[in-house]
Write an enzyme that holds these catalytic residues in place. Structure first.
Site, mmCIF file in Angstrom:
data_model
loop_
_atom_site.group_PDB
_atom_site.id
_atom_site.type_symbol
_atom_site.label_atom_id
_atom_site.label_comp_id
_atom_site.label_asym_id
_atom_site.label_seq_id
_atom_site.Cartn_x
_atom_site.Cartn_y
_atom_site.Cartn_z
ATOM 1 N N LEU A 64 0.466 -0.970 0.358
ATOM 2 C CA LEU A 64 0.088 -0.088 0.298
ATOM 3 C C LEU A 64 0.705 1.096 -0.079
ATOM 4 C CD1 LEU A 64 -2.332 -1.537 2.590
ATOM 5 C CD2 LEU A 64 -2.869 -0.739 0.427
ATOM 6 N N LYS A 170 15.826 -0.212 4.424
ATOM 7 C CA LYS A 170 14.981 -0.062 3.906
ATOM 8 C C LYS A 170 15.013 1.307 3.238
ATOM 9 C CE LYS A 170 12.452 0.871 -0.226
ATOM 10 N NZ LYS A 170 12.514 0.170 -2.071
#
Ligand code: NAD
Length: 294
Positions: A64, A170
């Site tokens: 998402l 990340k």
């Protein structure tokens, strides 16, 4: 395995298709009817809400846009948690802040569920080819249990540590990527204006200490690397707005850790300027245009 999949965008659509190709029974949900139809065509069952997509699944994957949406898709009355049977594992591959991942893991545990963060690198090409890198945050046992599903969508499945550390990996990687790209752009543009052939300059950088992925594989100066977005009008790469989102996450994480992020702050302003001038959809290496076009 029965898998629920929520978020069928540029990344999630092909990832869900790869799960189906690997023989899993996938039930999907997305707000976008076109994305849902594409998944149906690829062989997915379609659910009416996240709760229904989770019903009967052993694993639920979410892909998402941001943390607020992840939170609501998981915790709303018609959300994933409400549909999961005891013991189900939720894998969130969205790029969000580590705190939300940890909150979601706690909320999942209270309901007898497991939550791991597993953000990805590799872009839309990697999502299509099934060659993504997954950065997984969870216990050793949780990591083992999600590896089989993730291998259907990725090549490198890396255990980063406890929950939230996938997001940390990340965010930190994209922080340095955003900074090295801006630095490479600055140096390439300076070299150009001082009269050196950009190809020669890139060659020197790439055999000396200025070398990075940004200079070698993805050089922002057009024509230096044939396969780089810079050589095709900065299209088809990693969008400036997505880089801006990740630098925003890095800035928030740095603030909450009371850690300075000088270079990140400057890089963020550079990409913000590109975006504000209407080029947020272009590959982030288009940051070089700030130096080359006035
Ligand atoms: P996208 O915008 O293409 O897709 C997001 C999807 O989520 C859309 O289909 C949208 O309809 C759906 N969605 C939004 N709200 C929803 C809701 N409440 N319920 C159900 N579905 C909903 O985004 P993307 O490029 O696929 O990226 C997804 C995630 O992956 C982001 O967190 C992004 O930062 C990360 N990511 C993207 C890339 C990339 O190259 N695109 C690379 C690495 C990581």
């Amino acid at each position: 395995m029965k898998i629920g999949f929520i978020g069928l965008g540029n990344m999630g659509g092909p990832m869900a298709a790869n799960l189906i190709k690997a023989g899993h029974e996938v039930t999907v949900f997305d707000l976008n009817a076109v994305a849902v139809q594409a998944a149906r065509d690829a062989g997915a069952q379609v659910a009416a809400c996240p709760r229904d997509a989770a019903q009967g699944a052993q694993t639920v994957v979410t892909m998402l846009p941001n943390a607020a949406i992840v939170r609501s898709v998981l915790t709303a009355d018609d959300g994933v948690f409400a549909g999961c049977e005891n013991g189900v594992t939720i894998i969130d591959s969205s790029t969000i802040d580590p705190k939300t991942s940890r909150d979601m893991a706690e909320a999942a545990e209270r309901r007898g569920l497991t939550f791991v963060d597993a953000p990805v690198s590799g872009g839309t090409g990697g999502a299509q080819a099934g060659t993504l890198t997954f950065m997984v945050g969870g216990t050793d046992e949780q990591f083992e249990s999600v590896t089989r599903v993730l291998k259907c969508m990725g090549k490198n499945i890396v255990h980063c540590g406890g929950v939230g550390t996938g997001q940390v990996a990340k965010i930190c990687n994209n922080l340095v990527l955003g900074i090295t790209m801006a630095g490479t752009a600055e140096a390439m543009a300076l070299g150009e204006s001082l009269g050196i052939d950009p190809q020669v300059l890139a060659g020197i950088m790439n055999t000396s200490t200025g070398r990075s992925w940004s200079s070698e594989t993805y050089n922002p100066y057009p024509g230096v690397v044939e396969t780089a977005p810079s050589s095709r009008g900065y299209t088809g790469g990693f969008g400036t707005d997505l880089m801006l989102k990740d630098l925003g996450l890095a800035a928030d994480a740095a603030r909450s850790a009371k850690q300075p992020s000088y270079m990140g702050a400057i890089a963020q302003q550079l990409y913000q300027t590109v975006s504000s001038r209407g080029s947020g959809h272009l590959d982030f290496s288009a940051v070089i245009n700030l130096y080359r076009m006035g």
